[in-house]
Design a protein around this motif. Sequence first.
Motif, PDB file in Angstrom:
ATOM      1  N   PRO A 218       1.307  -1.329   0.015  1.00 36.68           N
ATOM      2  CA  PRO A 218      -0.466  -0.236   0.032  1.00 36.68           C
ATOM      3  C   PRO A 218       0.791   1.225  -0.339  1.00 36.68           C
ATOM      4  CG  PRO A 218       0.202  -1.232   2.152  1.00 36.68           C
ATOM      5  CD  PRO A 218       0.605  -2.237   1.289  1.00 36.68           C
ATOM      6  N   ASP A 219       1.824   1.135   1.020  1.00 33.64           N
ATOM      7  CA  ASP A 219       3.031   2.191   0.375  1.00 33.64           C
ATOM      8  C   ASP A 219       4.128   2.046  -0.893  1.00 33.64           C
ATOM      9  OD1 ASP A 219       2.023   2.649   3.223  1.00 33.64           O
ATOM     10  OD2 ASP A 219       3.781   2.419   3.708  1.00 33.64           O
ATOM     11  N   ARG A 220       3.793   1.357  -1.959  1.00 33.98           N
ATOM     12  CA  ARG A 220       4.628   1.643  -3.114  1.00 33.98           C
ATOM     13  C   ARG A 220       6.252   2.037  -2.738  1.00 33.98           C
ATOM     14  NH1 ARG A 220      -0.360   0.385  -3.711  1.00 33.98           N
ATOM     15  NH2 ARG A 220      -0.986   0.530  -5.805  1.00 33.98           N
ATOM     16  N   ASN A 221       6.629   1.411  -1.138  1.00 38.86           N
ATOM     17  CA  ASN A 221       7.668   1.101  -1.157  1.00 38.86           C
ATOM     18  C   ASN A 221       8.387   0.042  -0.502  1.00 38.86           C
ATOM     19  OD1 ASN A 221       9.750   3.087   0.233  1.00 38.86           O
ATOM     20  ND2 ASN A 221       8.954   3.112   1.989  1.00 38.86           N
ATOM     21  N   THR A 222       8.575  -0.839  -2.048  1.00 40.61           N
ATOM     22  CA  THR A 222       8.995  -2.112  -2.007  1.00 40.61           C
ATOM     23  C   THR A 222      10.459  -2.113  -2.553  1.00 40.61           C
ATOM     24  OG1 THR A 222       7.883  -3.631  -0.723  1.00 40.61           O
ATOM     25  CG2 THR A 222       8.834  -4.917  -2.262  1.00 40.61           C
ATOM     26  N   VAL A 223      12.231  -2.823  -2.072  1.00 39.73           N
ATOM     27  CA  VAL A 223      12.618  -2.725  -3.540  1.00 39.73           C
ATOM     28  C   VAL A 223      12.612  -4.235  -2.939  1.00 39.73           C
ATOM     29  CG1 VAL A 223      15.742  -2.087  -3.358  1.00 39.73           C
ATOM     30  CG2 VAL A 223      13.692  -0.511  -2.718  1.00 39.73           C
ATOM     31  N   PHE A 224      13.162  -4.907  -4.983  1.00 41.14           N
ATOM     32  CA  PHE A 224      13.248  -5.669  -4.995  1.00 41.14           C
ATOM     33  C   PHE A 224      15.035  -6.017  -4.920  1.00 41.14           C
ATOM     34  CE2 PHE A 224       9.751  -4.721  -6.820  1.00 41.14           C
ATOM     35  CZ  PHE A 224       9.051  -6.253  -6.816  1.00 41.14           C
ATOM     36  N   SER A 225      15.438  -7.701  -4.702  1.00 45.37           N
ATOM     37  CA  SER A 225      16.963  -7.819  -4.088  1.00 45.37           C
ATOM     38  C   SER A 225      17.716  -9.363  -5.131  1.00 45.37           C
ATOM     39  CB  SER A 225      17.419  -7.665  -2.640  1.00 45.37           C
ATOM     40  OG  SER A 225      18.445  -8.290  -2.423  1.00 45.37           O
ATOM     41  N   VAL A 226      18.558  -8.927  -6.277  1.00 43.92           N
ATOM     42  CA  VAL A 226      19.129 -10.558  -6.702  1.00 43.92           C
ATOM     43  C   VAL A 226      20.204 -10.530  -6.330  1.00 43.92           C
ATOM     44  CG1 VAL A 226      19.471  -8.787  -8.436  1.00 43.92           C
ATOM     45  CG2 VAL A 226      19.450 -11.428  -8.668  1.00 43.92           C
ATOM     46  N   HIS A 227      20.465 -11.922  -5.876  1.00 47.94           N
ATOM     47  CA  HIS A 227      21.486 -12.190  -5.554  1.00 47.94           C
ATOM     48  C   HIS A 227      22.681 -12.813  -6.666  1.00 47.94           C
ATOM     49  CE1 HIS A 227      21.064 -12.662  -1.214  1.00 47.94           C
ATOM     50  NE2 HIS A 227      20.054 -11.030  -1.587  1.00 47.94           N
ATOM     51  N   MET A 228      23.645 -11.441  -7.013  1.00 51.12           N
ATOM     52  CA  MET A 228      24.937 -11.812  -8.548  1.00 51.12           C
ATOM     53  C   MET A 228      25.855 -13.452  -7.875  1.00 51.12           C
ATOM     54  SD  MET A 228      23.680  -9.111 -11.362  1.00 51.12           S
ATOM     55  CE  MET A 228      22.489  -9.078 -11.392  1.00 51.12           C
ATOM     56  N   TYR A 229      25.804 -14.593  -8.508  1.00 53.45           N
ATOM     57  CA  TYR A 229      26.593 -15.648  -8.258  1.00 53.45           C
ATOM     58  C   TYR A 229      27.047 -16.087  -9.640  1.00 53.45           C
ATOM     59  CZ  TYR A 229      26.941 -14.470  -3.169  1.00 53.45           C
ATOM     60  OH  TYR A 229      26.858 -13.410  -2.700  1.00 53.45           O
ATOM     61  N   GLY A 230      26.899 -17.165  -9.159  1.00 56.92           N
ATOM     62  CA  GLY A 230      27.510 -18.303 -10.794  1.00 56.92           C
ATOM     63  C   GLY A 230      26.470 -18.463 -12.103  1.00 56.92           C
ATOM     64  N   VAL A 231      25.093 -17.703 -11.684  1.00 61.79           N
ATOM     65  CA  VAL A 231      24.691 -17.306 -12.782  1.00 61.79           C
ATOM     66  C   VAL A 231      24.609 -16.396 -13.427  1.00 61.79           C
ATOM     67  CG1 VAL A 231      22.063 -17.107 -12.899  1.00 61.79           C
ATOM     68  CG2 VAL A 231      22.444 -18.698 -11.391  1.00 61.79           C
ATOM     69  N   TYR A 232      25.242 -15.520 -13.075  1.00 58.03           N
ATOM     70  CA  TYR A 232      25.286 -13.904 -13.718  1.00 58.03           C
ATOM     71  C   TYR A 232      26.730 -13.818 -14.117  1.00 58.03           C
ATOM     72  CZ  TYR A 232      21.021 -13.116 -12.226  1.00 58.03           C
ATOM     73  OH  TYR A 232      19.551 -13.208 -12.024  1.00 58.03           O
ATOM     74  N   ASP A 233      27.458 -14.781 -15.414  1.00 58.22           N
ATOM     75  CA  ASP A 233      28.916 -14.484 -15.582  1.00 58.22           C
ATOM     76  C   ASP A 233      29.278 -13.969 -16.805  1.00 58.22           C
ATOM     77  OD1 ASP A 233      28.165 -16.622 -16.902  1.00 58.22           O
ATOM     78  OD2 ASP A 233      29.011 -18.686 -16.462  1.00 58.22           O
ATOM     79  N   THR A 234      28.318 -13.486 -17.393  1.00 53.89           N
ATOM     80  CA  THR A 234      28.222 -13.139 -18.359  1.00 53.89           C
ATOM     81  C   THR A 234      28.003 -10.782 -18.301  1.00 53.89           C
ATOM     82  OG1 THR A 234      26.666 -13.500 -19.772  1.00 53.89           O
ATOM     83  CG2 THR A 234      28.838 -14.858 -19.727  1.00 53.89           C
ATOM     84  N   ALA A 235      28.312 -10.557 -18.908  1.00 54.39           N
ATOM     85  CA  ALA A 235      27.915  -9.149 -18.820  1.00 54.39           C
ATOM     86  C   ALA A 235      26.768  -9.012 -19.669  1.00 54.39           C
ATOM     87  CB  ALA A 235      28.578  -7.876 -19.528  1.00 54.39           C
ATOM     88  N   ALA A 236      26.445  -9.710 -20.476  1.00 56.47           N
ATOM     89  CA  ALA A 236      24.828  -9.427 -21.328  1.00 56.47           C
ATOM     90  C   ALA A 236      23.963  -9.721 -20.015  1.00 56.47           C
ATOM     91  CB  ALA A 236      24.739 -10.646 -22.399  1.00 56.47           C
ATOM     92  N   GLU A 237      23.812 -11.069 -19.208  1.00 58.05           N
ATOM     93  CA  GLU A 237      23.181 -11.835 -18.527  1.00 58.05           C
ATOM     94  C   GLU A 237      22.674 -10.943 -16.785  1.00 58.05           C
ATOM     95  OE1 GLU A 237      24.074 -16.553 -18.070  1.00 58.05           O
ATOM     96  OE2 GLU A 237      25.497 -15.623 -17.652  1.00 58.05           O
ATOM     97  N   PRO A 266      31.238 -15.309 -11.250  1.00 57.68           N
ATOM     98  CA  PRO A 266      30.242 -14.324 -10.848  1.00 57.68           C
ATOM     99  C   PRO A 266      31.839 -12.846 -12.422  1.00 57.68           C
ATOM    100  CG  PRO A 266      30.764 -14.310  -9.210  1.00 57.68           C
ATOM    101  CD  PRO A 266      31.798 -15.906  -9.685  1.00 57.68           C
ATOM    102  N   ASP A 267      30.751 -12.366 -12.979  1.00 55.87           N
ATOM    103  CA  ASP A 267      31.304 -11.406 -13.484  1.00 55.87           C
ATOM    104  C   ASP A 267      31.367 -10.197 -12.615  1.00 55.87           C
ATOM    105  OD1 ASP A 267      32.476  -9.373 -15.321  1.00 55.87           O
ATOM    106  OD2 ASP A 267      31.683  -9.980 -16.715  1.00 55.87           O
ATOM    107  N   GLU A 268      31.686 -10.285 -11.876  1.00 54.42           N
ATOM    108  CA  GLU A 268      32.373  -9.089 -10.926  1.00 54.42           C
ATOM    109  C   GLU A 268      32.400  -7.160 -11.860  1.00 54.42           C
ATOM    110  OE1 GLU A 268      36.258 -10.161 -11.015  1.00 54.42           O
ATOM    111  OE2 GLU A 268      34.642 -11.399 -10.985  1.00 54.42           O
ATOM    112  N   ASP A 269      33.360  -7.505 -12.446  1.00 53.20           N
ATOM    113  CA  ASP A 269      33.144  -6.027 -13.165  1.00 53.20           C
ATOM    114  C   ASP A 269      32.366  -5.969 -13.926  1.00 53.20           C
ATOM    115  OD1 ASP A 269      35.454  -6.193 -12.713  1.00 53.20           O
ATOM    116  OD2 ASP A 269      36.268  -7.439 -14.535  1.00 53.20           O
ATOM    117  N   ALA A 270      31.701  -6.749 -14.602  1.00 56.17           N
ATOM    118  CA  ALA A 270      30.083  -6.734 -15.314  1.00 56.17           C
ATOM    119  C   ALA A 270      29.096  -5.689 -14.154  1.00 56.17           C
ATOM    120  CB  ALA A 270      29.563  -7.293 -16.393  1.00 56.17           C
ATOM    121  N   ILE A 271      29.661  -6.809 -13.226  1.00 55.26           N
ATOM    122  CA  ILE A 271      28.548  -5.687 -12.074  1.00 55.26           C
ATOM    123  C   ILE A 271      27.807  -4.499 -11.724  1.00 55.26           C
ATOM    124  CG2 ILE A 271      27.232  -6.655  -9.723  1.00 55.26           C
ATOM    125  CD1 ILE A 271      28.213  -9.473 -10.223  1.00 55.26           C
ATOM    126  N   MET A 272      29.506  -4.116 -11.514  1.00 61.63           N
ATOM    127  CA  MET A 272      29.734  -3.102 -10.975  1.00 61.63           C
ATOM    128  C   MET A 272      30.050  -2.168 -12.001  1.00 61.63           C
ATOM    129  SD  MET A 272      32.947  -4.454  -8.398  1.00 61.63           S
ATOM    130  CE  MET A 272      33.168  -2.596  -7.570  1.00 61.63           C
TER     131      MET A 272
END
Length: 542
Positions: A218-237, A266-272
């Motif tokens: 009701p407050d429209r005050n929610t933030v979504f959180s994803v954890h990026m490890y092996g699934v995110y090993d390319t910049a495209a993903e 994980p591609d930490e360079d791409a994440i950052m």
Amino acid sequence: MKRTSVLAAGALLAVAATTLTTPATARTAEAPAPGFHVSDGRLLDANGTDFVLRGVNHAHTWYPATTAKALADLKALGANSARVVLSTGDRWTKNDTADVANVVAGCKANRLVCVLEAHDTTGYGEQAGAVSLSEAVDYWLEVADALKGQEKYVIVNLGNEPHGNTGHSAWTEDTRNAITRMRAAGFDHTLMVDAPNWGQDWSNTMRDNAPAVFAADPDRNTVFSVHMYGVYDTAAEVQAYLNSFVTRRLPVVVGEFGHDHSDGNPDEDAIMAAARHLGLGYLGWSWSGNGGGVEYLDLATGFDPSRLTPWGQRLFHGADGIRQTSREASVYGGTGGTDTHPPSAPGTPTATDVTATGARLTWPAATDDTGVTGYDVVRLHGTTETAVTSTTATGATLTGLTPSTTHSFAVYARDAAGNRSPRSAAVTLTTASGPATGTCAVAYRLQDWGTGFNADVTVRNTGTQAVRGWRLDFALPGGQTVQSAWNAKVVQNGNQVHATHEPWTETIPPGGSVNFGLSASSTGGNGVPATFTLNGAPCAKN
């Protein structure tokens, strides 16, 4: 999309989703928000100023005695936020109301935004002992007195990785119900919700259902959180996932990320880089104390800010890192605030304990009208410089230097608003010569009486060149505590012992030796260390 059943490390890279073209503005037509709030896909603070999380996770529930110093150290390294691990008491010792209040006070004292998460939900449906989001809400209601009224400084992360890979389709309804209960209980905070699939959302359950979950608040005050490890090993993903939220103007956070993981790299360079490009925040995992095979995710060794790991150096000092991109929340007087006056330059550093591969720098403190919060040591290369380490103290131990080389260092000071001082005058030192591999030998003789021992240590130079300035490193077998030493300076960190020369034992001539001794108490199991290194080079045992 890769699928993984491996647990994420528990870290949270917080990312506040944004568009690149819509500026953040304060609420005007409605009542002012009591604290952090979401507007047009952006996370704003209580002043209506855009805020981008740049911080680190800290495992408070397992290492409570380290938290006060850790928060100060993270601030000194440039972080503007900390995600703090709490326990509901179902899997680990409960962090009660008083403890949570102390954590919040520590964040505020160090001008950090506090993201508080309940860790006992990790892998619910798959991990034995994990509890549901509903049980996590029970915990938040129990500690509500520590949180209500702190909306300007605290974001509540409902539960860490609240579903594994089994039963993850229940995530949407479970999350909607948890948000509804929190609002009904009077929580006005920004609520952060983690993705299922151990936080990685390979099934796109959170991605596809985020609009419905956001609308259920009701407050429209929610933030979504994803954890990026092996699934995110390319910049495209990485880019595809984050952009899916940004283009829909939904706020997203990357809950945890690291430079490596057991389920992939994980591609930490791409994440950052993506976080910087999209204006999204992050919280890296994790400050220190990792176990269970992911010790490589420690940002600092032994909770020591002067001993950043390569991962810590990357996150704090690398491209798109915390030092480069962090801005303090305006509620603390940071970006958009009034403190623009930098500290004075620190005094000229002094170098002591110079060996072939290390040295100790100390310097006179800087001054500032609001207080100095830390110092950055840099190495000078002509007209350029590179970051070496950051510390809250007026001194730092440097390691990994090249033997027989001249090095120049200088120091900057920082204040709580992130203002940086002019650079100090430089100090120049020349490291000693070091032994070549296989050109040293160590004899270690014990006088053991059960509850303690003396060790007589002889370090021999079997090479053809003198060693000028030395440090001998070795590990005690365990349970021993060094009480005193002679003919060398001895420092112990856990089982690791570092012995450095005194002025009268500084030089080991070719074919010559030096001798030192130490006395230690013991719980038993005394023995000769397995290996020795002299200025980083392995030595034979005599």
